[in-house]
Design an enzyme around this catalytic site. Structure first.
Site, short mmCIF file in Angstrom:
data_model
loop_
_atom_site.label_atom_id
_atom_site.label_comp_id
_atom_site.label_asym_id
_atom_site.label_seq_id
_atom_site.Cartn_x
_atom_site.Cartn_y
_atom_site.Cartn_z
N LYS A 36 14.61 82.11 19.15
CA LYS A 36 15.13 80.95 19.88
C LYS A 36 16.64 81.07 20.04
CE LYS A 36 15.35 78.34 15.62
NZ LYS A 36 16.83 78.28 15.57
N ASP B 277 14.51 80.33 10.16
CA ASP B 277 15.83 80.99 10.17
C ASP B 277 16.36 81.45 8.80
OD1 ASP B 277 15.56 80.15 12.78
OD2 ASP B 277 17.38 78.96 12.85
N HIS C 189 27.19 83.88 15.41
CA HIS C 189 26.18 84.11 14.37
C HIS C 189 24.87 84.57 15.00
CE1 HIS C 189 25.25 80.08 15.84
NE2 HIS C 189 24.02 80.31 15.46
N CYS D 197 18.29 73.21 12.18
CA CYS D 197 17.06 73.80 12.73
C CYS D 197 15.80 73.27 12.07
CB CYS D 197 17.15 75.32 12.68
SG CYS D 197 18.38 75.92 13.87
C1 VGL Z 1 21.33 76.76 13.02
C2 VGL Z 1 23.40 76.11 13.76
C3 VGL Z 1 23.36 77.05 14.77
C4 VGL Z 1 20.24 76.59 12.01
C5 VGL Z 1 21.27 77.70 14.03
O1 VGL Z 1 19.42 77.54 11.82
O2 VGL Z 1 20.17 75.50 11.40
N1 VGL Z 1 22.39 75.97 12.91
N2 VGL Z 1 22.29 77.84 14.90
ZN ZN Z 2 22.36 79.44 16.27
#
Ligand code: VGL
Ligand code: ZN
Length: 198
Positions: free
Chosen positions: A107, A9, A82, A152
């Protein structure tokens, strides 16, 4: 024994200026780029939510970001909107050199369920297919980097251990959200699960 790098991510919304900015999130980009160069097998993940996703506080009237609600699959932290599919915030950071990535696992694309982990959605049941992909390629050792350490990255590392992979998390190539002590909690959970923290 074959190994892979999993880049978690590294997207605009998790970097300064983004909707769910992680402090120093952009600082890891040069480090991750060097790691991408060093691995033969490179996997990236992309948080990829439909508008109105159930993990967004805005979807739940009267709720605020960073509160926790009860979902059918258990407690769920609510986030600012987001990484909405197709928006600039969902793109990889512009300086991330991801050409050598061989597969991108998206995901969190199901409206009713969040997915922190690259392996299993937040019901801890629904698989993303990544474990099968890696096993079919004969990969046994994983190195993880990316955002965020305590969400994540950590949940991916824990699931990877459950799936039987040898797992190293490169903390210098990660940054944390650290919500209510989540970083310390998740570092301890990773250690207990046999994740190497480097
Ligand atoms: C994430 C919160 C919501 C991450 C993704 O990538 O850690 N955290 N969505
Ligand atoms: Zn997320």
């Amino acid at each position: 024994m074959s190994e892979a790098l999993i880049v978690i991510d590294v997207q605009n919304d998790f970097c300064p200026g983004g909707a769910l900015a992680v402090a120093g999130g952009d600082e890891i980009v040069p480090v991750v780029n060097r790691m991408i160069e060093a691995f033969d097998t490179v996997v990236l993940t992309q948080d990829w939510h439909p508008a109105g996703h159930s993990s967004f506080a805005s979807t739940h009237p009267g709720r605020n970001p960073f509160e926790t609600i009860e979902m059918p699959y258990g407690p769920q932290t609510l986030w600012p909107d987001h990484c909405v599919q197709g928006t600039p915030g969902a793109l990889f950071h512009r300086d991330l050199v991801w050409n050598r990535g061989q597969i991108v696992i998206r995901k969190g694309f199901r409206a009713a369920i969040d997915s922190y982990s690259a392996f299993r959605e937040n019901d801890h049941e629904t698989p993303t297919g990544l474990a099968g992909y890696l096993r079919e390629r004969g990969i046994a050792r994983l190195t993880l980097a990316g955002l965020a350490t305590d969400y994540c990255v950590a949940f991916s590392a824990l699931d990877a251990r459950t799936e039987g992979f040898d797992v190293t998390v490169r903390l210098d190539a990660c940054r944390a959200i650290d919500l209510g002590g989540s970083l310390a909690t998740m570092l301890e959970r990773m250690r207990e699960a046999g994740v190497t923290l480097a």
